[in-house]
Design a protein around this motif. Structure first.
Motif, mmCIF file in Angstrom:
data_model
loop_
_atom_site.group_PDB
_atom_site.id
_atom_site.type_symbol
_atom_site.label_atom_id
_atom_site.label_comp_id
_atom_site.label_asym_id
_atom_site.label_seq_id
_atom_site.Cartn_x
_atom_site.Cartn_y
_atom_site.Cartn_z
ATOM 1 N N ALA A 116 3.086 -9.706 82.138
ATOM 2 C CA ALA A 116 1.829 -10.064 82.816
ATOM 3 C C ALA A 116 0.611 -9.750 81.951
ATOM 4 O O ALA A 116 -0.513 -10.057 82.339
ATOM 5 N N GLY A 117 0.824 -9.115 80.806
ATOM 6 C CA GLY A 117 -0.297 -8.812 79.904
ATOM 7 C C GLY A 117 -1.100 -7.586 80.299
ATOM 8 O O GLY A 117 -2.252 -7.433 79.901
ATOM 9 N N LEU A 118 -0.489 -6.686 81.100
ATOM 10 C CA LEU A 118 -1.211 -5.477 81.516
ATOM 11 C C LEU A 118 -1.218 -4.439 80.396
ATOM 12 O O LEU A 118 -0.327 -4.421 79.546
ATOM 13 N N ASP A 119 -2.217 -3.569 80.432
ATOM 14 C CA ASP A 119 -2.283 -2.465 79.470
ATOM 15 C C ASP A 119 -1.611 -1.211 80.020
ATOM 16 O O ASP A 119 -1.071 -0.417 79.261
ATOM 17 N N ALA A 120 -1.703 -1.018 81.330
ATOM 18 C CA ALA A 120 -1.107 0.188 81.932
ATOM 19 C C ALA A 120 -0.722 -0.073 83.379
ATOM 20 O O ALA A 120 -1.312 -0.936 84.045
ATOM 21 N N VAL A 121 0.274 0.667 83.842
ATOM 22 C CA VAL A 121 0.665 0.645 85.262
ATOM 23 C C VAL A 121 0.767 2.091 85.743
ATOM 24 O O VAL A 121 1.089 2.988 84.962
ATOM 25 N N ILE A 122 0.478 2.288 87.030
ATOM 26 C CA ILE A 122 0.644 3.621 87.618
ATOM 27 C C ILE A 122 1.594 3.483 88.813
ATOM 28 O O ILE A 122 1.275 2.821 89.803
ATOM 29 N N VAL A 123 2.775 4.076 88.672
ATOM 30 C CA VAL A 123 3.821 3.973 89.685
ATOM 31 C C VAL A 123 3.630 5.116 90.689
ATOM 32 O O VAL A 123 3.415 6.265 90.293
ATOM 33 N N THR A 124 3.697 4.781 91.971
ATOM 34 C CA THR A 124 3.411 5.795 93.003
ATOM 35 C C THR A 124 4.471 5.749 94.100
ATOM 36 O O THR A 124 4.245 5.149 95.155
ATOM 37 N N ASP A 125 5.620 6.348 93.864
ATOM 38 C CA ASP A 125 6.648 6.346 94.905
ATOM 39 C C ASP A 125 6.249 7.284 96.046
ATOM 40 O O ASP A 125 5.436 8.187 95.885
ATOM 41 N N HIS A 126 6.866 7.029 97.219
ATOM 42 C CA HIS A 126 6.526 7.800 98.414
ATOM 43 C C HIS A 126 7.052 9.228 98.325
ATOM 44 O O HIS A 126 8.270 9.443 98.204
ATOM 45 N N ASN A 127 6.149 10.192 98.408
ATOM 46 C CA ASN A 127 6.514 11.603 98.574
ATOM 47 C C ASN A 127 7.468 12.147 97.523
ATOM 48 O O ASN A 127 8.300 13.011 97.817
ATOM 49 N N VAL A 128 7.362 11.607 96.308
ATOM 50 C CA VAL A 128 8.148 12.154 95.193
ATOM 51 C C VAL A 128 7.335 11.928 93.921
ATOM 52 O O VAL A 128 6.710 10.877 93.760
ATOM 53 N N LEU A 129 7.305 12.951 93.062
ATOM 54 C CA LEU A 129 6.662 12.785 91.756
ATOM 55 C C LEU A 129 7.792 12.720 90.732
ATOM 56 O O LEU A 129 8.405 13.735 90.405
ATOM 57 N N VAL A 130 8.069 11.512 90.282
ATOM 58 C CA VAL A 130 9.217 11.302 89.380
ATOM 59 C C VAL A 130 8.839 11.810 87.987
ATOM 60 O O VAL A 130 7.808 11.423 87.438
ATOM 61 N N GLN A 131 9.657 12.681 87.444
ATOM 62 C CA GLN A 131 9.354 13.310 86.145
ATOM 63 C C GLN A 131 10.104 12.611 85.015
ATOM 64 O O GLN A 131 11.173 12.037 85.221
ATOM 65 N N GLY A 132 9.517 12.657 83.829
ATOM 66 C CA GLY A 132 10.245 12.245 82.624
ATOM 67 C C GLY A 132 10.253 10.760 82.318
ATOM 68 O O GLY A 132 11.007 10.317 81.442
ATOM 69 N N VAL A 133 9.436 9.973 83.024
ATOM 70 C CA VAL A 133 9.455 8.521 82.758
ATOM 71 C C VAL A 133 8.127 8.000 82.216
ATOM 72 O O VAL A 133 8.018 6.825 81.864
ATOM 73 N N GLU A 134 7.113 8.859 82.149
ATOM 74 C CA GLU A 134 5.816 8.392 81.632
ATOM 75 C C GLU A 134 5.927 8.082 80.150
ATOM 76 O O GLU A 134 6.678 8.733 79.424
ATOM 77 N N GLY A 135 5.162 7.113 79.709
ATOM 78 C CA GLY A 135 5.140 6.828 78.276
ATOM 79 C C GLY A 135 4.909 5.365 78.002
ATOM 80 O O GLY A 135 4.712 4.561 78.930
ATOM 81 N N TYR A 136 4.896 5.017 76.719
ATOM 82 C CA TYR A 136 4.763 3.619 76.314
ATOM 83 C C TYR A 136 6.136 2.954 76.327
ATOM 84 O O TYR A 136 7.116 3.523 75.856
ATOM 85 N N TYR A 137 6.186 1.765 76.896
ATOM 86 C CA TYR A 137 7.413 0.960 76.930
ATOM 87 C C TYR A 137 7.160 -0.300 76.116
ATOM 88 O O TYR A 137 6.059 -0.845 76.150
ATOM 89 N N ARG A 138 8.193 -0.759 75.426
ATOM 90 C CA ARG A 138 8.074 -1.986 74.616
ATOM 91 C C ARG A 138 8.888 -3.100 75.238
ATOM 92 O O ARG A 138 9.793 -2.865 76.035
ATOM 93 N N LEU A 139 8.559 -4.325 74.852
ATOM 94 C CA LEU A 139 9.246 -5.499 75.400
ATOM 95 C C LEU A 139 10.693 -5.532 74.907
ATOM 96 O O LEU A 139 10.959 -5.289 73.732
ATOM 97 N N ASP A 140 11.604 -5.853 75.807
ATOM 98 C CA ASP A 140 13.014 -6.045 75.440
ATOM 99 C C ASP A 140 13.129 -7.142 74.400
ATOM 100 O O ASP A 140 12.474 -8.173 74.526
ATOM 101 N N ARG A 141 13.997 -6.931 73.434
ATOM 102 C CA ARG A 141 14.151 -7.967 72.407
ATOM 103 C C ARG A 141 14.675 -9.276 72.976
ATOM 104 O O ARG A 141 14.435 -10.354 72.448
ATOM 105 N N SER A 142 15.409 -9.158 74.079
ATOM 106 C CA SER A 142 16.008 -10.360 74.666
ATOM 107 C C SER A 142 14.957 -11.265 75.328
ATOM 108 O O SER A 142 15.220 -12.426 75.611
ATOM 109 N N ALA A 143 13.749 -10.724 75.569
ATOM 110 C CA ALA A 143 12.724 -11.526 76.255
ATOM 111 C C ALA A 143 12.329 -12.722 75.388
ATOM 112 O O ALA A 143 12.112 -12.584 74.188
ATOM 113 N N SER A 144 12.238 -13.875 76.034
ATOM 114 C CA SER A 144 12.050 -15.106 75.264
ATOM 115 C C SER A 144 10.589 -15.392 74.923
ATOM 116 O O SER A 144 10.273 -15.785 73.811
#
Ligand SMILES: [Zn+2]
Ligand SMILES: [Zn+2]
Length: 361
Positions: free
Chosen positions: A31-59
């Motif tokens: 979608a061309g976004l620079d950042a996303v903020i994930v907000t699950d209900h009543n849980v602070l998920v640890q260890g997933v923050e960071g920069y993600y890159r596009l899958d090589r398989s993406a066309s």
């Protein structure tokens, strides 16, 4: 100042969404976004923050090749019936859902932890055809929160789900849903601003990538990618994103706390390039800033393509420019001045941009 596009408020399998953090990152890059903020209900998920890159398989080759994924949480009292008063909690290092039973205690706890709090879907109507209850915010006596989620993608959907047939229609033609923030929420925000309060407005998608079953039909409705192309928060940061997670995270949260952002419905056309600035005798301001009214302040808005611009002071319309790319207004009276931009899309004039105010004091 550098403009970045952020989508915030969304759910994964850690609560009631159907995707993973990786799914979200891939959709965000597409979608061309620079950042996303994930907000699950009543849980602070640890260890997933960071920069993600596009899958090589993406066309396809999108505008960006990476996205910064940050994690907050959406907290509410699960023992309350109905389960109202949802709060978006950002930039804390610990799970604050243990404070959920009292909204003011929770807001205070977020502030003590150095975080930001936004009232989620302030007005969220029921949709009886889908057994969805009203989960609006009710504890309006609270103080000390950062702001409100002015435009929530899912609340707006609930306003049009009158019957199952409407649900089926919008599942296949979701581009017809987006119209504007819910009027009552907009009115409440204006009332706060007219009282002289500083309340930052953000836009949230509340993306879940919901699974819909109707007989033998099965479809993921409102996938993350669709949400990421609709209601976004455009944030102004002092330097371009560096690629260093702590540095970039701090720039984004500082900007959100200051209200250096606008809410945009990006589906009709990209809103990037919109500016709203104030120039006074000695100071200048961007949205979210305060500026002295001494000898008047020139307020200017610019768009990259023509649309209908409205200037609103403390909830009152003080200027309107039809089919324009720019406008200027001299503000001599103190007040909170904000800009709305409307444009035609799919046969209807729709809200396109809602700026944070410039506070002329
Ligand atoms: Zn919620
Ligand atoms: Zn939510």
């Amino acid at each position: 100042m550098h403009e970045i596009v952020v989508n915030l408020h969304m759910h994964t399998r850690y609560s009631d969404g159907t995707g993973t953090h990786k799914d979200i990152a891939q959709a965000a890059i597409k979608a061309g976004l620079d950042a996303v903020i994930v907000t699950d209900h009543n849980v602070l998920v640890q260890g997933v923050e960071g920069y993600y890159r596009l899958d090589r398989s993406a066309s396809n080759s999108p505008r960006t090749s990476r996205v910064l994924l940050l994690v907050g949480q959406e907290v509410h009292d699960q023992d309350r019936d109905p389960q109202k008063n949802h709060l978006l909690v950002l930039n804390t290092n610990r799970d604050l859902s243990t404070l959920a039973d009292d909204p003011q205690t929770l807001i205070n706890g977020v502030a003590e932890a150095g975080g930001l709090s936004f009232i989620a879907h302030p007005r969220d109507p029921e949709a009886p055809a889908f057994n969805e209850t009203d989960i609006s915010w009710e504890a309006w006596e609270v103080q000390g929160y950062t702001g409100i989620e002015l435009w929530n993608g899912l609340s707006e959907l609930k306003t049009v789900l009158h019957t199952k047939l409407h649900g089926a229609f919008y599942a296949f033609f979701p581009q017809f849903i987006g119209y504007s923030p819910i009027r009552e929420t907009l009115q409440r925000w204006d009332d706060f601003l007219a009282e002289g309060r500083r309340v930052v407005a953000i836009g949230g998608s509340d993306a879940h990538a919901l699974d819909m079953h109707m007989g033998r039909l099965h479809r993921v409705i409102f996938p993350y990618l669709f949400h990421f192309r609709t209601v976004n928060t455009h944030v102004f940061i002092p330097e371009p994103l560096t690629g260093d997670v702590p540095t970039d995270k701090k720039m984004i949260y500082d900007a959100l706390a200051a209200g250096h952002c606008f809410v945009a419905y990006d589906l009709p056309a990209p809103t990037c390039g919109f500016t709203f600035k104030g120039k006074g005798l000695e100071q200048s301001a961007i949205m979210g800033d305060e500026i002295s009214s001494k000898r008047g302040v020139t307020l200017q808005a610019h768009l990259h393509q023509p649309a209908d611009i409205r200037l609103i002071k403390d909830g009152r319309l003080v200027g309107a420019w039809r089919d324009s790319q720019a406008c200027a207004y001299t503000a001599t009276e103190p007040g909170a001045y904000r800009v709305e931009v409307w444009r035609s899309y799919l046969g209807r004039k729709r809200g396109w941009i809602f700026s944070n105010p410039i506070y002329v004091r």
